[in-house]
Write a protein that holds these residues in place. Structure first.
Motif, mmCIF file in Angstrom:
data_model
loop_
_atom_site.group_PDB
_atom_site.id
_atom_site.type_symbol
_atom_site.label_atom_id
_atom_site.label_comp_id
_atom_site.label_asym_id
_atom_site.label_seq_id
_atom_site.Cartn_x
_atom_site.Cartn_y
_atom_site.Cartn_z
ATOM 1 N N LEU A 114 -81.423 3.790 1.496
ATOM 2 C CA LEU A 114 -80.831 5.113 1.648
ATOM 3 C C LEU A 114 -80.975 5.611 3.076
ATOM 4 O O LEU A 114 -80.037 6.176 3.663
ATOM 5 N N SER A 115 -82.150 5.412 3.655
ATOM 6 C CA SER A 115 -82.394 5.857 5.031
ATOM 7 C C SER A 115 -81.467 5.145 6.005
ATOM 8 O O SER A 115 -80.853 5.775 6.878
ATOM 9 N N GLN A 116 -81.350 3.823 5.867
ATOM 10 C CA GLN A 116 -80.481 3.052 6.752
ATOM 11 C C GLN A 116 -79.020 3.461 6.594
ATOM 12 O O GLN A 116 -78.288 3.596 7.571
ATOM 13 N N THR A 117 -78.608 3.653 5.346
ATOM 14 C CA THR A 117 -77.206 3.991 5.080
ATOM 15 C C THR A 117 -76.823 5.317 5.720
ATOM 16 O O THR A 117 -75.841 5.400 6.473
ATOM 17 N N PHE A 234 -67.378 2.540 5.716
ATOM 18 C CA PHE A 234 -68.732 3.042 5.547
ATOM 19 C C PHE A 234 -69.615 1.916 5.009
ATOM 20 O O PHE A 234 -69.305 1.331 3.967
ATOM 21 N N ASN A 235 -70.674 1.620 5.747
ATOM 22 C CA ASN A 235 -71.584 0.543 5.381
ATOM 23 C C ASN A 235 -72.801 1.088 4.644
ATOM 24 O O ASN A 235 -73.438 2.030 5.109
ATOM 25 N N CYS A 236 -73.095 0.488 3.506
ATOM 26 C CA CYS A 236 -74.237 0.905 2.685
ATOM 27 C C CYS A 236 -75.225 -0.258 2.569
ATOM 28 O O CYS A 236 -74.817 -1.386 2.300
ATOM 29 N N TRP A 237 -76.495 0.044 2.750
ATOM 30 C CA TRP A 237 -77.529 -0.989 2.661
ATOM 31 C C TRP A 237 -77.870 -1.227 1.197
ATOM 32 O O TRP A 237 -78.086 -0.283 0.437
ATOM 33 N N VAL A 238 -77.957 -2.502 0.788
ATOM 34 C CA VAL A 238 -77.949 -2.819 -0.639
ATOM 35 C C VAL A 238 -79.043 -3.778 -1.096
ATOM 36 O O VAL A 238 -79.215 -3.989 -2.297
ATOM 37 N N GLU A 239 -79.799 -4.387 -0.198
ATOM 38 C CA GLU A 239 -80.767 -5.406 -0.601
ATOM 39 C C GLU A 239 -81.979 -4.802 -1.312
ATOM 40 O O GLU A 239 -82.538 -3.800 -0.850
ATOM 41 N N ILE A 240 -82.364 -5.418 -2.396
ATOM 42 C CA ILE A 240 -83.528 -5.007 -3.182
ATOM 43 C C ILE A 240 -84.235 -6.266 -3.676
ATOM 44 O O ILE A 240 -83.670 -7.359 -3.608
ATOM 45 N N PRO A 241 -85.473 -6.155 -4.196
ATOM 46 C CA PRO A 241 -86.157 -7.339 -4.738
ATOM 47 C C PRO A 241 -85.556 -7.748 -6.079
ATOM 48 O O PRO A 241 -86.117 -7.513 -7.142
ATOM 49 N N SER A 242 -84.408 -8.353 -6.029
ATOM 50 C CA SER A 242 -83.660 -8.723 -7.226
ATOM 51 C C SER A 242 -82.662 -9.811 -6.881
ATOM 52 O O SER A 242 -82.364 -10.052 -5.704
#
Length: 290
Positions: A114-117, A234-242
């Motif tokens: 969220l912060s990066q986005t 619009f670029n959204c950051w999406v990586e998670i431990p999954s």
């Protein structure tokens, strides 16, 4: 959770003010065709951007790379990440998974995303996109892909209440030519496309753009190829431990757009809400609490 290293795109944005005019020319050429424009030899990318080889060398050093080979390798890793599937994604985070409960790692990853986005959203571009989304002079089309069709459905539900002339395109690409047939200059197409990027969505964007339709793209941090024809990306950051990517930051950005579009035309939207509530009361679709 360890914060992922900054992408070359992020580094350019951070250092853009420090770049010379020639360096900015190369930076703009790279961003316009990212990351492909930086994947050739230094002499070729310099020639393609119409700048000198020393200009490219100086710029990559300003971005924090020892030299062009390291810069080139960083772009290659980003390109590899674009095409990674669920198995590879899980292997990437599992091999470096810190100690602690998954809930904590997940929460930290989402917070970082969220912060990066939102730190990378240009407010002027956001406002311009919202004006398009609220402009009823043209029709608004909404479409998503295999995973993002849920986001498209969510967007349609809200924009249909906010404004007139909204069309939710089906997930079947075989029906898309019928929608394109009715598209005219001044219409807007809101698209969602995340890795692995869908070729059918890209072709739809190209066909719509050729007809004068303004494309608004919501994508991930690596950026869908649709960005080459989009009026706003619009670029959204999406990586998670999954094994899967997250849609949380994407949803947050979408909800911000919905809220802003509502405010952009509040008088008209308020009247629509009131009429809609009257219809709901008549049909008794929802329970009323007194």
């Amino acid at each position: 959770m360890t914060k992922p290293p900054a992408t070359v795109r992020e580094l350019i944005r951070e250092q853009y003010a420090t770049l010379t005019q020639a360096e900015r020319k190369f930076a703009n050429a790279l961003l316009a065709n990212y990351p492909a424009a930086g994947l050739a030899s230094i002499t070729i990318v310099a020639a393609n951007a119409d700048v000198s080889t020393p200009t490219v060398a100086r710029m990559v050093q300003k971005l924090g790379f020892k030299g062009y080979p390291q810069f080139h390798q960083a772009l290659l890793k980003e390109l590899e990440a674009k095409g990674s599937g669920p198995t590879q994604r899980r292997a990437n985070w599992a091999s470096e998974a810190p100690e602690g409960h998954l809930l904590n790692r997940f929460a930290q990853a989402v917070t970082d995303n969220l912060s990066q986005t939102f730190s990378n959203v240009n407010s002027e571009q956001f406002d311009a996109a919202v004006r398009q989304l609220a402009d009823t002079e043209g029709r608004l089309y909404v479409v998503g892909g295999r995973i993002t069709r849920a986001l498209a459905d969510y967007a349609f539900t809200h924009f249909q209440a906010i404004r007139q002339r909204v069309t939710h395109m089906t997930s079947s690409s075989a029906t898309w030519p019928h929608y394109v047939l009715d598209m005219v200059e001044g219409d807007t197409l809101l698209m969602f496309d995340v890795r692995r990027y869908e070729t059918n969505l890209q072709r739809l964007a190209e066909l719509a753009s050729e007809r004068g339709v303004r494309v608004i793209l919501i994508t991930d941090q690596w950026s869908s190829p649709i960005g080459s024809v989009a009026a706003h990306t619009f670029n959204c950051w999406v990586e998670i431990p999954s094994a899967w990517d997250s849609n949380i930051s994407t949803m947050m950005l979408l909800e911000a757009m919905i809220s802003a579009a509502q405010e952009e035309r509040w008088d008209e939207t308020r009247a629509r809400y009131e009429k809609l509530d009257t219809i709901f009361d008549t049909t008794r679709l929802f329970r009323k609490f007194t």
